[in-house]
Design a protein around this motif. Structure first.
Motif, short mmCIF file in Angstrom:
data_model
loop_
_atom_site.label_atom_id
_atom_site.label_comp_id
_atom_site.label_asym_id
_atom_site.label_seq_id
_atom_site.Cartn_x
_atom_site.Cartn_y
_atom_site.Cartn_z
N UNK A 1 -7.21 0.74 -0.79
CA UNK A 1 -6.37 0.63 0.40
C UNK A 1 -7.23 0.75 1.65
N UNK B 1 -10.01 8.37 -7.61
CA UNK B 1 -8.92 7.39 -7.54
C UNK B 1 -8.91 6.51 -8.78
N UNK C 1 -4.50 7.21 -10.07
CA UNK C 1 -4.54 8.52 -9.43
C UNK C 1 -4.55 8.42 -7.90
N UNK C 2 -3.36 8.23 -7.37
CA UNK C 2 -3.10 8.36 -5.94
C UNK C 2 -1.91 9.30 -5.85
N UNK D 1 0.79 9.76 -4.16
CA UNK D 1 2.14 9.20 -4.14
C UNK D 1 2.52 8.59 -5.49
N UNK E 1 -11.68 5.62 3.23
CA UNK E 1 -13.11 5.74 3.47
C UNK E 1 -13.90 5.89 2.19
N UNK E 2 -15.12 5.43 2.23
CA UNK E 2 -15.96 5.51 1.05
C UNK E 2 -17.02 6.57 1.20
N UNK F 1 0.81 -1.23 0.00
CA UNK F 1 0.00 0.00 0.00
C UNK F 1 0.84 1.28 0.00
N UNK F 2 2.12 1.19 -0.35
CA UNK F 2 2.97 2.38 -0.43
C UNK F 2 3.49 2.50 -1.86
N UNK F 3 3.42 3.70 -2.40
CA UNK F 3 3.86 3.90 -3.78
C UNK F 3 5.32 3.47 -3.97
#
Lengths: 211, 333
Positions: free
Chosen positions: B219, B149, B106-107, B109, B222-223, B79-81
Motif C-alpha cells: 500500500x 506484512x 498480516x495487516x 485491519x 514506508x520501507x 487499500x481498505x480491509x
C-alpha cells in the motif's frame, strides 16, 4: 443524572455521531500523519449507518441499541477500528443485557467489558499508542468516581476528562500496534487518531448525560 | 489524478461488474455484500478457501477464484480491509461442510476483520481455520510493530492450498500446508514511483525523480530506506540478498522464484530482473526450479517490483504444478 435508560443511551449515540461528523476531517488529518488517512471518513460512515439502523429498527432496550451499533460499525467502518469499536459495543451490550436502567456501577462494568473486548481483539496494551491509551485512564477515573458514590453524569464527566489527558499523552509515544507501527520512531510527535475518537465517544456521553 | 474510472465512489462496484461480465462461467459476484465466488460453489466434499483484502492489488484476490485456487474472495475498498459481514457471507456461500480455510495477509485491519468473521462463522456451525501470511522481510523490528506484512507468499499459498483442497485433503492438512508455505517463503519489494488511491486523489507518498524506496509494502507503506535509483542487478542484489540473509533459504535449496510487478512495471523489466535474479541465486548455490513472472499482487499503478522465493520440496512442487483455472492464473486445465 443518577442513572440512564434507553432514551439517554440513544441521546449519547446521536451526540457521538454528531461529534464524529464534525471532527471527521480532523481525525483523518491525524491519521494521514501516521496511518492511512481514512479514520475520520470510516468512523463517520460507521456512525451514520448506526443511526440509520437505530431509526429503521427502534431497539427494545439498551442492549439491543448497543448491539445494533456494534453490527453497523463492524459492517461499515472497515480497517482496524471497525472490528475494535464493534467489539467494544458488542461486549458492552452483553454486560448490561436485560437492564432497563444503568447506575454508575453498571456503566463502569459495561465499559470494562468493552475495553477488555478491544484488548482481546487488538492485543494492545497501554503505551502502544492506540485507543487503549484514552480508554484505560478513562475507566480508572470512572471506577474511582463510582467508588466515591458519584452519579452517572459526574462519573462519566471524570472519565471524559481522563480520556482527554490520555489522548494528549499519546503524542510522544512510539506506536507498537497498527499501521503506524511500521513508522517506528517516526510515529512519535503525533496524536493517535484512535485515542482521539475514543475521547470523542466519552465526551459525547459526558455531554448527553451531564447533570 | 488521471484514471480510467467513472466515479470515485463506484470503483470497486464497477470493477466487480466487469469481472462478472468477463468470466461468467468461472465466477459469480455478490454486490451486497461484495464477494466473488466460484460459479460451481459449494464444491461437495472439498475444503473451501476464502481470502480477501483491500482492492487495488489485482489480480489478487478476486482473480484467483476458480478451480484449483480460491473458492471466494472478499474485496474491500481500495487499500481498505473488507468487513466481517462480507467474509461471513462468502464463507457461507462456499462452505460444503468440509470446513473453510481463511488465508489472511498480516495487516491489522485484515487480521481483525477475518478474526471476527471466523468467530461468527463458527457460531453458525462452520468449521473455520485461519492462517496469517507474514513473509515480508523488509519489516525488521517485527517484535515492536504489527509484525511482518503478508505479501507475495499469499499468491503462492493460495495456489498450493487450492490444489491440496482440490485433491480432497482435510481442513487441518490444507491449513498446515498453508503454514508450511508461509514458513518457507520470504519476500521483499521496492518502488520506483508512488500510486494514487482514487478516493484520495493524490499520490500516497512523494518519491523524487531519481529515488527509489526499498522494502515497501503493497500500500506504499514506508520501507527500509530511500536511496538513489540503481541498476536492476543492484536492486536484485538488495532484495534477494535480504531474503537470503533471513536464513530460511540458502545454498543447496530448490526454489520457486516469483518476480512480481507492483502494477506499473512492464514485463520487459520483469524479465531483466528475473535474469539478474537467476544469476544472483546461481552464485549463491540456490537453484530455481519453478518461476512465476508478472503482475499478480499489485499496488495500483505503482512502478516497482517484489521478489518472493519459496523453498520447494516434492510435495510443494507437485501442488504448484497441479491444474488451476482462474481469471488471473491458469494452466493444465
Amino acid at each position: 443524572m443518577n442513572s440512564v435508560g434507553l432514551e439517554e443511551v440513544l441521546a449519547w449515540l446521536r451526540e457521538a455521531a454528531a461529534r464524529i461528523e464534525e471532527q471527521k476531517e480532523y481525525l483523518t488529518q491525524l491519521d494521514s500523519a501516521i496511518g492511512d488517512a481514512d479514520h475520520g471518513i470510516n468512523m463517520n460512515r460507521g456512525f451514520k449507518a448506526a443511526l440509520e439502523r437505530l431509526e429503521a429498527n427502534p431497539p427494545e432496550d439498551i442492549a439491543a441499541a448497543l448491539k445494533s451499533v456494534a453490527m453497523a460499525l463492524i459492517g461499515k467502518v472497515g480497517g482496524a477500528s471497525g472490528p475494535l469499536y464493534g467489539t467494544m459495543f458488542m461486549e458492552m451490550a452483553k454486560a448490561i443485557d436485560g437492564k432497563e436502567r444503568l447506575e454508575a456501577a453498571d456503566v463502569a462494568a459495561a465499559f470494562r467489558a468493552g475495553i477488555d473486548g478491544i484488548k482481546a481483539r487488538g492485543k494492545a496494551e497501554e503505551g502502544d499508542k492506540t485507543m487503549i491509551d484514552a480508554l484505560e485512564p478513562a475507566y480508572a477515573a470512572l471506577q474511582e468516581a463510582v467508588a466515591s458514590g458519584a452519579g452517572v453524569g459526574e462519573a462519566i464527566a471524570a472519565a471524559a476528562d481522563a480520556a482527554a489527558r490520555g489522548m494528549e499523552a499519546t503524542i510522544p509515544l512510539v506506536a507498537r500496534k497498527g499501521r503506524a507501527s511500521y513508522l517506528g520512531e517516526r510515529s512519535a510527535g503525533h496524536q493517535d487518531p484512535g485515542a482521539t475518537s475514543s475521547h470523542l465517544l466519552l465526551a459525547a456521553a459526558a455531554e448527553a448525560w451531564g447533570s | 489524478m488521471k484514471k480510467l474510472i467513472n466515479n470515485v465512489d463506484d470503483v470497486v462496484r464497477d470493477e466487480l461488474e466487469g469481472i462478472q461480465l468477463a468470466h461468467p462461467h468461472d465466477v459469480k459476484v455478490s454486490l451486497d455484500p461484495y464477494y466473488i465466488y466460484r460459479a460451481d460453489a459449494p464444491v461437495q466434499g472439498k475444503v473451501a478457501i476464502v481470502s480477501g483484502g483491500g482492492s487495488g492489488h489485482e489480480p489478487m484476490h478476486g482473480g484467483f477464484v476458480g478451480m484449483g485456487m480460491l473458492d471466494a474472495a472478499c474485496p474491500g475498498e481500495v487499500f481498505t480491509s473488507p468487513t466481517p459481514d462480507q467474509m461471513l457471507e462468502a464463507t457461507k456461500a462456499v462452505s460444503s461442510g468440509a470446513g473453510v480455510l481463511h488465508i489472511v495477509k498480516n495487516y491489522t485491519g485484515d487480521v481483525l476483520n477475518f478474526e471476527m468473521a471466523a468467530d461468527m462463522a463458527r457460531d453458525e456451525g462452520i468449521e473455520v481455520e485461519s492462517v496469517v501470511i507474514d513473509d515480508d522481510v523488509a519489516v525488521q523490528d517485527s517484535l515492536y510493530t504489527a509484525g511482518r506484512r503478508g505479501v507475495g507468499a499469499t499468491v503462492l499459498a493460495e495456489k498450493i492450498c487450492g490444489a491440496a483442497a482440490e485433491e480432497g485433503r482435510p481442513l487441518s492438512e490444507v491449513a498446515d500446508l498453508c503454514r508450511k508455505v508461509n514458513d518457507n517463503a520470504r519476500s521483499m519489494g521496492m518502488a520506483l514511483t508512488s500510486c494514487t488511491v482514487p478516493a484520495a486523489g493524490k499520490p500516497t507518498f512523494e518519491l523524487g525523480e531519481d529515488e527509489m524506496e526499498i522494502g515497501i509494502g503493497i500500500h506504499g507503506e514506508p520501507g527500509r530506506e530511500r536511496m538513489k535509483v540503481k541498476s536492476a542487478a543492484e536492486v536484485v542484489e538488495i532484495l534477494a540478498g535480504a531474503i537470503l540473509d533471513d536464513g530460511v533459504i540458502g545454498s543447496g535449496d530448490n526454489v520457486l522464484a516469483f518476480v512480481n510487478s507492483m502494477g506499473g512495471t512492464p514485463l520487459i523489466e520483469l524479465y531483466i530482473v528475473y535474469r539478474d535474479l537467476h544469476r544472483f541465486l546461481e552464485g549463491r548455490g540456490v537453484t530455481i526450479t519453478r518461476n512465476l513472472i508478472g503482475p499478480y499482487i499489485t499496488s495500483l499503478e505503482m512502478q516497482g517490483v517484489s521478489i518472493t522465493l519459496l523453498k520447494l520440496d516434492d510435495e510443494l512442487t507437485r501442488l504448484w504444478d497441479a491444474p488451476v483455472k482462474t481469471p488471473g492464473m491458469r494452466w493444465g486445465a
